[in-house]
Enzyme design. Structure first.
Site, PDB file in Angstrom:
ATOM      1  N   THR A  98       0.864  -1.178   0.000  1.00  0.00           N
ATOM      2  CA  THR A  98       0.000   0.000   0.000  1.00  0.00           C
ATOM      3  C   THR A  98       0.900   1.227   0.000  1.00  0.00           C
ATOM      4  O   THR A  98       1.573   1.514   0.996  1.00  0.00           O
ATOM      5  CB  THR A  98      -0.933   0.020   1.223  1.00  0.00           C
ATOM      6  OG1 THR A  98      -1.804  -1.116   1.150  1.00  0.00           O
ATOM      7  CG2 THR A  98      -1.769   1.280   1.257  1.00  0.00           C
ATOM      8  N   LYS A 173      -7.590   1.842  -2.898  1.00  0.00           N
ATOM      9  CA  LYS A 173      -7.212   1.447  -1.534  1.00  0.00           C
ATOM     10  C   LYS A 173      -7.230   2.632  -0.583  1.00  0.00           C
ATOM     11  O   LYS A 173      -7.746   2.544   0.544  1.00  0.00           O
ATOM     12  CB  LYS A 173      -5.827   0.800  -1.555  1.00  0.00           C
ATOM     13  CG  LYS A 173      -5.282   0.390  -0.179  1.00  0.00           C
ATOM     14  CD  LYS A 173      -6.087  -0.732   0.457  1.00  0.00           C
ATOM     15  CE  LYS A 173      -5.607  -1.073   1.857  1.00  0.00           C
ATOM     16  NZ  LYS A 173      -4.303  -1.743   1.873  1.00  0.00           N
ATOM     17  N   LYS A 248      -0.434   5.053   8.769  1.00  0.00           N
ATOM     18  CA  LYS A 248       0.324   5.139   7.514  1.00  0.00           C
ATOM     19  C   LYS A 248      -0.614   5.334   6.326  1.00  0.00           C
ATOM     20  O   LYS A 248      -0.383   6.194   5.466  1.00  0.00           O
ATOM     21  CB  LYS A 248       1.145   3.875   7.321  1.00  0.00           C
ATOM     22  CG  LYS A 248       1.841   3.779   5.968  1.00  0.00           C
ATOM     23  CD  LYS A 248       1.976   2.334   5.522  1.00  0.00           C
ATOM     24  CE  LYS A 248       2.244   2.278   4.038  1.00  0.00           C
ATOM     25  NZ  LYS A 248       2.229   0.900   3.522  1.00  0.00           N
TER      26      LYS A 248
END
Length: 299
Positions: A98, A173, A248
């Site tokens: 990611t 995402k 994050k």
């Protein structure tokens, strides 16, 4: 198919093992010796380095923590060969990390310049999804490369969605996880409010899970023990999906929000709250544990 799988952490190792179980020739590597040992103990073939694993590979799958790590691995550092220089001709590179959308597009460009094919394919579903091969993949790249990847991704997941061109898997995402963060906070606040009003956890769950408040953060990741026995709340908020990882991902959302100029006040507030949560012991606890922060800060 000869596959190199780089990044054998809590997510990567079960993903690699599922590929091997599907009949592929998988060679794994991780920079952490303990992860390599765990892979070897689990029956996976391992290599001495990432380039050793990728040499002659038809497919190279990466599952790293940052975009910088992906880009450095692709092109090599300090004069060492990168993955792009050792894989088989026209190899398919699939990055399941990611990372930021612009980093994903940079990785695509590097791969294509080296004569390879490339997809960004971040995942959702956590460690349980990785272990049970029920992950969701959000994929960015060409139609042809997506179709080539489908049998591999379906060996690791239950839902595989082609989101569009280069970088759009990462775009999906970051949007999905912003929704998740906001909804997890909202669910946690509702349970704390319910506690203060004298409402039992089970009663609130029974209502909201069958009404307009229904969402994944409630019905799968319920932040209080009891109503959903498999949620992290029943095991002292062991992740699951750690607060540090949510922080994050929200950092990536913040970057995207800034780059696009979108008015996203709820997303930015979630970023602020999870940054505070991850600065303490929430970093290593499931992100649903933010309910304890809400309780502690309630008057």
């Amino acid at each position: 198919m000869k596959i190199a799988f780089l990044g054998l952490g809590h997510m990567g190792l079960p993903m690699a093992k599922n590929l091997a179980a599907a009949g592929h020739e998988v060679t794994g590597f991780d920079v952490m010796p303990a992860a390599v040992a765990a892979a070897r103990d689990g029956g996976l073939t391992t290599a001495e380095s990432g380039t050793d694993a990728a040499t002659g590979a038809d497919v190279v799958i990466t599952m790293f923590q940052t975009g910088a790590q992906v880009l450095d691995a692709y092109r090599g550092t300090d004069g060492t060969a990168g993955l792009l220089g050792v894989a088989a001709s026209a190899a398919l590179f699939i990055d399941c990390s990611t990372i930021a959308v612009d980093e994903a597009r940079a990785a695509h460009a590097l791969a294509e310049a080296a004569g390879h094919r490339s997809l960004d394919a971040p995942v959702s579903g956590g460690v349980v999804g990785a272990e049970n091969a029920t992950l969701a993949f959000m994929v960015g790249g060409t139609d042809e490369d997506f179709e080539a990847s489908r049998p591999l991704l379906e060996a690791m997941g239950r839902r595989v969605v082609h989101c569009g061109g280069a970088g759009l898997g990462q775009a999906a995402k970051v949007c999905n996880n912003m929704i998740l963060a906001v909804s997890q906070i909202a669910v946690a606040e509702a349970f704390v409010l319910g506690e203060r009003l004298g409402l039992s956890h089970q009663a609130l769950f029974d209502v909201a899970s069958n009404a307009s408040g229904q969402c994944w953060a409630l019905t799968t990741n319920c932040p209080v023990p009891g109503p959903v026995p498999t949620s992290p709340a029943n095991r002292d908020y062991q992740p699951g999906f750690a607060g540090a990882l949510m922080n994050k991902d929200l950092g990536l959302a913040e970057h995207a929000i800034s780059a696009t100029g979108v008015e996203a006040r709820m997303g930015m507030l979630a970023r602020e709250l999870y940054a505070q949560y991850a600065a303490g012991d929430g970093a290593g606890r499931d992100f649903s544990g933010i309910i304890n922060t809400i309780r502690a800060e309630s008057a």
